[in-house]
Design a protein around this motif. Structure first.
Motif, PDB file in Angstrom:
ATOM      1  N   THR A  16      -7.208 -19.398 -23.130  1.00  0.00           N
ATOM      2  CA  THR A  16      -8.516 -18.836 -22.816  1.00  0.00           C
ATOM      3  C   THR A  16      -8.342 -17.674 -21.836  1.00  0.00           C
ATOM      4  N   GLY A  17      -9.303 -16.771 -21.859  1.00  0.00           N
ATOM      5  CA  GLY A  17      -9.174 -15.586 -21.018  1.00  0.00           C
ATOM      6  C   GLY A  17      -8.012 -14.718 -21.443  1.00  0.00           C
ATOM      7  N   ALA A  18      -7.776 -14.643 -22.752  1.00  0.00           N
ATOM      8  CA  ALA A  18      -6.569 -13.995 -23.279  1.00  0.00           C
ATOM      9  C   ALA A  18      -6.596 -12.479 -23.189  1.00  0.00           C
ATOM     10  N   ALA A  19      -7.763 -11.898 -22.948  1.00  0.00           N
ATOM     11  CA  ALA A  19      -7.835 -10.436 -22.831  1.00  0.00           C
ATOM     12  C   ALA A  19      -7.525  -9.969 -21.415  1.00  0.00           C
ATOM     13  N   GLY A  20      -7.490 -10.886 -20.459  1.00  0.00           N
ATOM     14  CA  GLY A  20      -7.170 -10.533 -19.079  1.00  0.00           C
ATOM     15  C   GLY A  20      -5.677 -10.391 -18.873  1.00  0.00           C
ATOM     16  N   ASP A  21      -5.300 -10.005 -17.679  1.00  0.00           N
ATOM     17  CA  ASP A  21      -3.894  -9.686 -17.414  1.00  0.00           C
ATOM     18  C   ASP A  21      -2.976 -10.894 -17.537  1.00  0.00           C
ATOM     19  N   ILE A  22      -3.310 -11.989 -16.858  1.00  0.00           N
ATOM     20  CA  ILE A  22      -2.466 -13.187 -16.940  1.00  0.00           C
ATOM     21  C   ILE A  22      -2.539 -13.791 -18.333  1.00  0.00           C
ATOM     22  N   GLY A  23      -3.735 -13.816 -18.926  1.00  0.00           N
ATOM     23  CA  GLY A  23      -3.890 -14.362 -20.266  1.00  0.00           C
ATOM     24  C   GLY A  23      -3.085 -13.607 -21.300  1.00  0.00           C
ATOM     25  N   ALA A  24      -3.163 -12.278 -21.262  1.00  0.00           N
ATOM     26  CA  ALA A  24      -2.421 -11.454 -22.225  1.00  0.00           C
ATOM     27  C   ALA A  24      -0.916 -11.610 -22.040  1.00  0.00           C
ATOM     28  N   ALA A  25      -0.474 -11.690 -20.785  1.00  0.00           N
ATOM     29  CA  ALA A  25       0.961 -11.887 -20.528  1.00  0.00           C
ATOM     30  C   ALA A  25       1.418 -13.239 -21.043  1.00  0.00           C
ATOM     31  N   THR A  26       0.556 -14.248 -20.925  1.00  0.00           N
ATOM     32  CA  THR A  26       0.893 -15.583 -21.421  1.00  0.00           C
ATOM     33  C   THR A  26       0.967 -15.597 -22.937  1.00  0.00           C
ATOM     34  N   VAL A  27       0.013 -14.949 -23.587  1.00  0.00           N
ATOM     35  CA  VAL A  27       0.041 -14.851 -25.053  1.00  0.00           C
ATOM     36  C   VAL A  27       1.332 -14.184 -25.501  1.00  0.00           C
ATOM     37  N   LYS A  28       1.697 -13.088 -24.860  1.00  0.00           N
ATOM     38  CA  LYS A  28       2.918 -12.371 -25.247  1.00  0.00           C
ATOM     39  C   LYS A  28       4.153 -13.249 -25.107  1.00  0.00           C
ATOM     40  N   LEU A  29       4.253 -13.978 -24.005  1.00  0.00           N
ATOM     41  CA  LEU A  29       5.424 -14.842 -23.813  1.00  0.00           C
ATOM     42  C   LEU A  29       5.467 -15.968 -24.832  1.00  0.00           C
ATOM     43  N   LEU A  30       4.320 -16.565 -25.112  1.00  0.00           N
ATOM     44  CA  LEU A  30       4.273 -17.615 -26.127  1.00  0.00           C
ATOM     45  C   LEU A  30       4.742 -17.081 -27.478  1.00  0.00           C
TER      46      LEU A  30
END
Length: 249
Positions: A16-30
């Motif tokens: 959740t919150g995937a468009a934000g900075d931490i969210g987007a970085a988490t999506v990329k790492l996953l």
């Protein structure tokens, strides 16, 4: 390092919150580690993540019960299962308690506390039949310490820390782990609209941390995926301080 070092290849995650900075970085790492991702945000910018074939974006409001149900069901419909939930969507507020309105209080509690509860509840329903899964909640240093002008924000993050511990106890017998990461100050755009330059303002707090700097979103994402992964297989109910030594003072 093996491309499956974290054991995440083929896993299905909701962020959740995937468009934000931490969210987007988490999506990329996953994605880098082979996972499939449902990327949720209220911001339509989340649709930009659709460029990757293992990402399904969804626009909705984490405060809404139906939205939580829809997001978790989407993971099962798109990828057949749910292994990981990263509760990351959140909002901040920097105001003295005496200047905080009821609407501001209710908004923060709804996004930061109710939103986490709803998505965790629905995720557990999906994970329990398979007797496996991991939930990672993004809290904050103010879930443990007090800072001026954070009454509503600290209360909401404190709720997240306690929710994490209770859910870990209730989910443990189903082989599901629930943890939280509590970042210190992170250089993000979370203060956009409140100050002229969010990143520069946040970076200016580096001297408050033992390491002499604030965190980058990617550093918090690394902690998140470690907690989410089998590498942290005996860690549950923890609130991990990823704060550059802030709370060691």
């Amino acid at each position: 390092m093996s491309d499956n070092f974290y054991g995440l290849r083929g896993k299905v995650a909701v962020v959740t919150g995937a468009a934000g900075d931490i969210g987007a970085a988490t999506v990329k790492l996953l994605l880098d580690h082979g996972a499939n991702v449902i990327a949720q945000d209220i911001n339509p910018a989340v649709n930009q993540l659709e460029l990757h074939q293992r990402v399904v974006p969804v626009i909705n409001d984490v405060r809404d019960e139906y939205s939580a149900q829809h997001t978790i069901q989407l993971a099962k419909d798109a990828f057949g299962q749910l292994d990981i939930l990263v509760n990351n969507a959140g909002r901040t507020l920097n105001k003295p308690a005496l200047e905080t309105t009821v609407d501001e209080w209710d908004t923060l509690m709804a996004i930061n506390a109710r939103g986490y509860f709803l998505h965790a509840r629905e995720a557990l329903k999906a994970m329990m039949p398979r007797a496996q899964g991991s939930i990672v909640n993004v809290a904050s240093i103010v879930s443990r310490i007090g800072l001026k002008q954070t009454a509503a924000y600290a209360a909401s993050k404190g709720a997240i820390a306690q929710l994490t511990k209770v859910l870990a106890l209730e989910a443990g017998e189903h082989n599901i782990r629930v943890n939280a990461v509590a970042p210190g100050v992170v250089e993000t755009n979370i203060l956009s609209g409140m100050v002229a330059d969010s990143r520069a303002t946040l970076a200016s707090f580096g001297h408050l941390h033992a390491l002499g700097r604030v965190a980058q979103p990617e550093e918090i994402a690394e902690v998140i995926i470690w907690l989410a992964s089998p590498k942290a297989s005996f860690v549950t109910g923890a609130v991990l301080m990823a704060d550059g030594g802030f709370t060691a003072q």
